[in-house]
Motif scaffolding. Sequence first.
Motif, PDB file in Angstrom:
ATOM      1  N   GLU A 127      16.783   3.813  -1.843  1.00  0.00           N
ATOM      2  CA  GLU A 127      17.584   4.869  -2.481  1.00  0.00           C
ATOM      3  C   GLU A 127      18.501   5.573  -1.474  1.00  0.00           C
ATOM      4  O   GLU A 127      19.658   5.875  -1.795  1.00  0.00           O
ATOM      5  N   ASP A 153      12.158   4.937  -1.000  1.00  0.00           N
ATOM      6  CA  ASP A 153      13.038   5.906  -0.334  1.00  0.00           C
ATOM      7  C   ASP A 153      14.136   5.201   0.466  1.00  0.00           C
ATOM      8  O   ASP A 153      15.302   5.592   0.425  1.00  0.00           O
ATOM      9  N   ILE A 196       4.734   1.625   0.071  1.00  0.00           N
ATOM     10  CA  ILE A 196       5.584   1.316  -1.087  1.00  0.00           C
ATOM     11  C   ILE A 196       6.526   2.486  -1.391  1.00  0.00           C
ATOM     12  O   ILE A 196       7.713   2.290  -1.641  1.00  0.00           O
ATOM     13  N   SER A 197       6.004   3.706  -1.349  1.00  0.00           N
ATOM     14  CA  SER A 197       6.852   4.875  -1.608  1.00  0.00           C
ATOM     15  C   SER A 197       7.995   4.935  -0.599  1.00  0.00           C
ATOM     16  O   SER A 197       9.140   5.260  -0.945  1.00  0.00           O
ATOM     17  N   GLY A 207       7.984  10.425  -5.455  1.00  0.00           N
ATOM     18  CA  GLY A 207       7.527  10.625  -4.075  1.00  0.00           C
ATOM     19  C   GLY A 207       6.343   9.741  -3.716  1.00  0.00           C
ATOM     20  O   GLY A 207       6.320   8.553  -4.031  1.00  0.00           O
ATOM     21  N   LYS A 208       5.351  10.359  -3.064  1.00  0.00           N
ATOM     22  CA  LYS A 208       4.208   9.572  -2.572  1.00  0.00           C
ATOM     23  C   LYS A 208       3.374   8.977  -3.686  1.00  0.00           C
ATOM     24  O   LYS A 208       2.582   8.049  -3.460  1.00  0.00           O
ATOM     25  N   ALA A 209       3.513   9.488  -4.903  1.00  0.00           N
ATOM     26  CA  ALA A 209       2.753   8.931  -6.032  1.00  0.00           C
ATOM     27  C   ALA A 209       3.296   7.574  -6.483  1.00  0.00           C
ATOM     28  O   ALA A 209       2.673   6.896  -7.298  1.00  0.00           O
ATOM     29  N   ILE A 210       4.443   7.158  -5.936  1.00  0.00           N
ATOM     30  CA  ILE A 210       5.026   5.863  -6.323  1.00  0.00           C
ATOM     31  C   ILE A 210       4.066   4.718  -5.999  1.00  0.00           C
ATOM     32  O   ILE A 210       3.859   3.820  -6.815  1.00  0.00           O
ATOM     33  N   SER A 211       3.446   4.773  -4.822  1.00  0.00           N
ATOM     34  CA  SER A 211       2.485   3.713  -4.448  1.00  0.00           C
ATOM     35  C   SER A 211       1.334   3.664  -5.450  1.00  0.00           C
ATOM     36  O   SER A 211       0.864   2.585  -5.832  1.00  0.00           O
ATOM     37  N   ILE A 219      11.340  -2.474 -14.110  1.00  0.00           N
ATOM     38  CA  ILE A 219      10.966  -1.569 -13.030  1.00  0.00           C
ATOM     39  C   ILE A 219      12.264  -0.927 -12.539  1.00  0.00           C
ATOM     40  O   ILE A 219      13.169  -1.612 -12.083  1.00  0.00           O
ATOM     41  N   LYS A 220      12.354   0.408 -12.684  1.00  0.00           N
ATOM     42  CA  LYS A 220      13.562   1.132 -12.269  1.00  0.00           C
ATOM     43  C   LYS A 220      13.201   2.114 -11.173  1.00  0.00           C
ATOM     44  O   LYS A 220      12.167   2.781 -11.247  1.00  0.00           O
ATOM     45  N   VAL A 221      14.063   2.247 -10.174  1.00  0.00           N
ATOM     46  CA  VAL A 221      13.881   3.332  -9.214  1.00  0.00           C
ATOM     47  C   VAL A 221      15.160   4.149  -9.164  1.00  0.00           C
ATOM     48  O   VAL A 221      16.260   3.631  -9.379  1.00  0.00           O
ATOM     49  N   GLU A 222      15.033   5.442  -8.916  1.00  0.00           N
ATOM     50  CA  GLU A 222      16.202   6.295  -8.796  1.00  0.00           C
ATOM     51  C   GLU A 222      15.848   7.515  -7.969  1.00  0.00           C
ATOM     52  O   GLU A 222      14.705   7.671  -7.522  1.00  0.00           O
ATOM     53  N   THR A 223      16.852   8.358  -7.756  1.00  0.00           N
ATOM     54  CA  THR A 223      16.657   9.585  -6.988  1.00  0.00           C
ATOM     55  C   THR A 223      16.791  10.779  -7.925  1.00  0.00           C
ATOM     56  O   THR A 223      17.752  10.861  -8.686  1.00  0.00           O
ATOM     57  N   GLY A 244       0.814  -1.219   0.000  1.00  0.00           N
ATOM     58  CA  GLY A 244       0.000   0.000   0.000  1.00  0.00           C
ATOM     59  C   GLY A 244       0.843   1.263   0.000  1.00  0.00           C
ATOM     60  O   GLY A 244       1.827   1.371  -0.734  1.00  0.00           O
ATOM     61  N   ILE A 253      10.047   6.284  -9.684  1.00  0.00           N
ATOM     62  CA  ILE A 253       9.917   4.930 -10.233  1.00  0.00           C
ATOM     63  C   ILE A 253       9.507   5.027 -11.697  1.00  0.00           C
ATOM     64  O   ILE A 253       8.821   5.985 -12.094  1.00  0.00           O
ATOM     65  N   ASN A 266      15.963  15.969  -2.527  1.00  0.00           N
ATOM     66  CA  ASN A 266      15.969  14.699  -3.250  1.00  0.00           C
ATOM     67  C   ASN A 266      14.598  14.050  -3.173  1.00  0.00           C
ATOM     68  O   ASN A 266      13.937  14.108  -2.142  1.00  0.00           O
ATOM     69  N   SER A 302      12.594  10.301  -4.492  1.00  0.00           N
ATOM     70  CA  SER A 302      12.677   9.020  -5.192  1.00  0.00           C
ATOM     71  C   SER A 302      11.681   8.993  -6.347  1.00  0.00           C
ATOM     72  O   SER A 302      10.642   9.643  -6.299  1.00  0.00           O
TER      73      SER A 302
END
Lengths: 89, 89
Positions: free
Chosen positions: A49, A46, A41-42, B38-42, B64-68, A38, B83, B79, B81
Amino acid sequence: MAEENVIFVGKKPTMNYVLAVVTQFNNNIDRIVIKARGKAISKAVDIAEITRHKFIQTAKYEDIKVETEVLHGERGDSNVSSIEITLKR
Amino acid sequence: MAEENVIFVGKKPTMNYVLAVVTQFNNNIDRIVIKARGKAISKAVDIAEITRHKFIQTAKYEDIKVETEVLHGERGDSNVSSIEITLKR
């Protein structure tokens, strides 16, 4: 012993989990799985990273999986997304 | 034309973005990138999972990639995060 390198992300501050991940890497565990569901996840992203950029620069993403889990509640079932981030160094 | 299959996740309801993804798949685009910070990642993960489970069952995760990312604001840099989820069918 298989589960001891799994970090479940909940409501604590982000840096608590970062510290847990860094501590495990410093105890010679070389693969850590960060799990969240839920809205957490964000926070899981974080945590991964911040760990990679500020503390364990050699850590790499080995795998990132997302899926849907079914929660069985009193008012019926509900679906929630989840993520599993595997960091390896 | 390269960017037309990118969906940026913001503050709208989740189902608005699901509809955008499904519409693109139904217009014969076979690879869609869902981006969020940010919070939109979820929410981005929810969008991908709802698309796969309810609408386009043949869609698979290609990457699926994540970065800062560094945001330059009036009060200095910060900074965040991010996705990037690539769905392919």
